[in-house]
Design a protein around this motif. Structure first.
Motif, mmCIF file in Angstrom:
data_model
loop_
_atom_site.group_PDB
_atom_site.id
_atom_site.type_symbol
_atom_site.label_atom_id
_atom_site.label_comp_id
_atom_site.label_asym_id
_atom_site.label_seq_id
_atom_site.Cartn_x
_atom_site.Cartn_y
_atom_site.Cartn_z
ATOM 1 N N MET A 167 97.120 -7.455 16.077
ATOM 2 C CA MET A 167 97.050 -6.291 16.963
ATOM 3 C C MET A 167 98.374 -5.548 16.872
ATOM 4 N N ALA A 168 98.344 -4.371 16.245
ATOM 5 C CA ALA A 168 99.533 -3.518 16.218
ATOM 6 C C ALA A 168 99.644 -2.814 17.561
ATOM 7 N N LEU A 228 104.858 1.288 22.324
ATOM 8 C CA LEU A 228 105.030 2.065 23.551
ATOM 9 C C LEU A 228 105.734 3.367 23.214
ATOM 10 N N GLY A 229 105.383 4.438 23.945
ATOM 11 C CA GLY A 229 105.996 5.721 23.666
ATOM 12 C C GLY A 229 105.957 6.646 24.861
ATOM 13 N N PRO A 230 106.434 7.885 24.672
ATOM 14 C CA PRO A 230 106.466 8.850 25.763
ATOM 15 C C PRO A 230 105.085 9.071 26.354
ATOM 16 N N GLY A 231 105.118 9.317 27.645
ATOM 17 C CA GLY A 231 103.844 9.579 28.320
ATOM 18 C C GLY A 231 103.775 9.085 29.760
ATOM 19 N N PHE A 232 104.252 7.873 30.099
ATOM 20 C CA PHE A 232 104.626 6.733 29.267
ATOM 21 C C PHE A 232 103.340 6.057 28.816
ATOM 22 N N SER A 233 103.252 5.647 27.550
ATOM 23 C CA SER A 233 101.967 5.266 26.999
ATOM 24 C C SER A 233 102.085 4.051 26.098
ATOM 25 N N ALA A 234 100.920 3.480 25.800
ATOM 26 C CA ALA A 234 100.815 2.356 24.873
ATOM 27 C C ALA A 234 99.661 2.619 23.926
ATOM 28 N N ALA A 235 99.814 2.173 22.688
ATOM 29 C CA ALA A 235 98.758 2.318 21.686
ATOM 30 C C ALA A 235 98.535 0.977 21.007
ATOM 31 N N PHE A 236 97.258 0.639 20.785
ATOM 32 C CA PHE A 236 96.879 -0.653 20.207
ATOM 33 C C PHE A 236 95.873 -0.429 19.084
ATOM 34 N N LEU A 237 96.078 -1.124 17.966
ATOM 35 C CA LEU A 237 95.147 -1.043 16.846
ATOM 36 C C LEU A 237 94.948 -2.434 16.252
ATOM 37 N N PRO A 238 93.723 -2.993 16.364
ATOM 38 C CA PRO A 238 93.455 -4.321 15.786
ATOM 39 C C PRO A 238 93.339 -4.244 14.262
ATOM 40 N N LEU A 239 93.811 -5.276 13.598
ATOM 41 C CA LEU A 239 93.665 -5.403 12.148
ATOM 42 C C LEU A 239 93.225 -6.827 11.846
ATOM 43 N N ASN A 240 92.150 -6.957 11.092
ATOM 44 C CA ASN A 240 91.719 -8.280 10.652
ATOM 45 C C ASN A 240 92.169 -8.468 9.214
ATOM 46 N N VAL A 241 93.027 -9.465 9.015
ATOM 47 C CA VAL A 241 93.658 -9.672 7.709
ATOM 48 C C VAL A 241 93.169 -11.004 7.140
ATOM 49 N N PRO A 242 92.215 -10.971 6.212
ATOM 50 C CA PRO A 242 91.778 -12.225 5.598
ATOM 51 C C PRO A 242 92.859 -12.793 4.692
ATOM 52 N N ALA A 243 92.787 -14.079 4.415
ATOM 53 C CA ALA A 243 93.755 -14.708 3.528
ATOM 54 C C ALA A 243 93.688 -14.044 2.158
ATOM 55 N N ALA A 244 94.881 -13.789 1.573
ATOM 56 C CA ALA A 244 94.982 -13.180 0.248
ATOM 57 C C ALA A 244 94.358 -11.795 0.199
ATOM 58 N N ALA A 245 94.419 -11.069 1.314
ATOM 59 C CA ALA A 245 93.895 -9.709 1.322
ATOM 60 C C ALA A 245 94.640 -8.861 0.285
ATOM 61 N N GLN A 246 93.883 -8.078 -0.475
ATOM 62 C CA GLN A 246 94.480 -7.304 -1.545
ATOM 63 C C GLN A 246 94.945 -5.941 -1.046
ATOM 64 N N VAL A 247 95.819 -5.936 -0.081
ATOM 65 C CA VAL A 247 96.437 -4.689 0.352
ATOM 66 C C VAL A 247 97.802 -4.605 -0.305
ATOM 67 N N ALA A 248 98.134 -3.417 -0.785
ATOM 68 C CA ALA A 248 99.438 -3.228 -1.415
ATOM 69 C C ALA A 248 100.466 -2.964 -0.357
ATOM 70 N N ALA A 249 101.384 -3.899 -0.156
ATOM 71 C CA ALA A 249 102.438 -3.735 0.860
ATOM 72 C C ALA A 249 103.792 -3.805 0.196
ATOM 73 N N ASP A 282 92.618 -15.247 23.774
ATOM 74 C CA ASP A 282 93.433 -15.945 22.781
ATOM 75 C C ASP A 282 93.006 -15.576 21.366
ATOM 76 N N GLY A 283 92.404 -14.396 21.237
ATOM 77 C CA GLY A 283 91.821 -14.001 19.955
ATOM 78 C C GLY A 283 92.751 -13.278 19.012
ATOM 79 N N VAL A 284 94.020 -13.105 19.380
ATOM 80 C CA VAL A 284 94.982 -12.428 18.509
ATOM 81 C C VAL A 284 95.937 -13.469 17.931
ATOM 82 N N ASP A 285 95.946 -13.574 16.615
ATOM 83 C CA ASP A 285 96.826 -14.531 15.948
ATOM 84 C C ASP A 285 98.252 -14.010 15.805
ATOM 85 N N ARG A 286 98.381 -12.681 15.699
ATOM 86 C CA ARG A 286 99.715 -12.102 15.508
ATOM 87 C C ARG A 286 99.759 -10.696 16.110
ATOM 88 N N PHE A 287 100.555 -10.520 17.153
ATOM 89 C CA PHE A 287 100.850 -9.178 17.649
ATOM 90 C C PHE A 287 101.917 -8.579 16.741
#
Length: 356
Positions: free
Chosen positions: A331-332, A335-356, A267-272
């Protein structure tokens, strides 16, 4: 050593295709050539898509096109998208193009040799010794898989600035000959777009988004599920009807492995943050990930406004999630050809200064 996400950016080509107009043109062009068209035409209304964008205008689809012409349109349109997305991401990160040490380019909808980052090198302003890493054939998983490769490159050279640019021109695969149901589905879903990410081990000034340990999985004996078929006129799409059912039966177990690899509890992922391949796939993901129905709202919004752009779509979703101010463990996944899956965790603190 952590790798940080400094900026995200998205870009779309100039031609907007309204879904109602696409449906009318598809009826006119495809129904005389595909006897079962009326049986699948309802998907234009149930797809959840209102519009997408294309590197070519609607009138382009009225005429047949061969490989050379399609790829010329890809080269022109994809290069423009590359430049647009790259410049936006660099501006967001506060980087100069000449400071970029490595460019990872992801694209599977055309053939570019020299590759897109070489085509755009002078216009963007990359150094002549920039490391170029083009990735082809990843399909819809390319956004996440490309970021995974970029993360590893950043770790291999601490302090290096790594730019990821993901570009697809899916609409150029439209055809009117030798039609299969998958071609109609592609006509319903496909759009064009680009996205970019800036990654580095350099610590940002404020709260920072960190990328965790990724995971990739390829299921054996699943090659026919998704991909391209090389045909005389261009690329023919492969979409097996089993994809939503396959997601329901197989995805949850692999997602659990990805969480284990990242050191996350069940239960450790807040947002897929998911690639929205289509409404049925989004519904299947909510089911297997035990999410409240409708909770993948950014995924549905991106699908509504842009369609399925293949590889960059998941980064469009991430960009929107960050703009909405959401934080926590994410967790980003795609699914894609292969057939395959790719997963990349991201920890996003509150008010993170990423330019989006």
């Amino acid at each position: 050593m952590p790798v940080y996400l400094h900026a995200t950016a998205t870009a779309v080509p100039p031609h907007t295709l309204e879904q109602k107009e696409v449906a009318r043109n598809a009826q006119r062009l495809l129904s005389p050539r595909f006897q079962q068209f009326d049986r699948v035409a309802g998907a234009f209304e149930t797809s959840g898509i209102e519009r997408r964008h294309s590197v070519v205008p609607m009138s382009w689809f009225d005429s047949p096109h061969g490989w050379a012409e399609r790829n010329a349109c890809y080269m022109a349109g994809a290069t423009e998208l590359f430049v647009d997305a790259a410049q936006k991401a660099l501006a967001g990160a506060g980087w100069l193009a000449a400071e970029v040490d490595c460019v990872v380019t992801v694209s599977s909808t055309g053939v570019a040799t020299p590759t897109l980052e070489a085509q755009a090198l002078g216009r963007v302003g990359f150094r002549d010794d920039v490391l170029r890493v083009p990735l082809f054939g990843l399909g819809c998983a390319g956004g996440v898989s490309g970021a995974i490769v970029a993360r590893r490159l950043a770790l291999s050279q601490p302090g290096a600035k790594v730019l990821v640019v993901v570009v697809e021109a899916c609409t150029l695969s439209f055809k009117t000959e030798n039609l299969r149901k998958a071609d109609i589905v592609a006509t319903v879903l496909f759009g064009d777009g680009a996205a970019a990410l800036c990654l580095s081990t350099e610590t940002p000034a404020g709260p920072a988004i960190t990328l965790g340990t990724p995971h990739q999985h390829t299921w054996p004996d699943t090659l026919p599920i998704m991909g391209w078929e090389v045909e005389d006129h261009g690329l023919g799409v492969v979409f097996d009807r089993s994809i939503p059912a396959f997601v329901r039966s197989e995805f949850a177990q692999v997602a659990e492995v990805a969480q284990d690899r990242a050191g996350l509890a069940r239960d450790g992922v807040d947002r897929f943050v998911c690639h929205p391949g289509g409404t049925r796939v989004v519904e299947a993901l909510e089911q297997v990930l035990h999410l409240e129905q409708g909770s993948l709202d950014a995924e549905r919004a991106v699908l509504r406004d842009h369609g399925n752009m293949s590889a960059p779509t998941v980064i469009f979703v991430l960009d929107q999630v960050l703009r909405n101010g959401q934080s926590g463990q994410m967790m980003a996944c795609a699914l894609g050809p292969g057939f395959s899956a790719a997963f990349l965790p991201l920890n996003v603190p509150a008010a993170a200064q990423v330019a989006a």
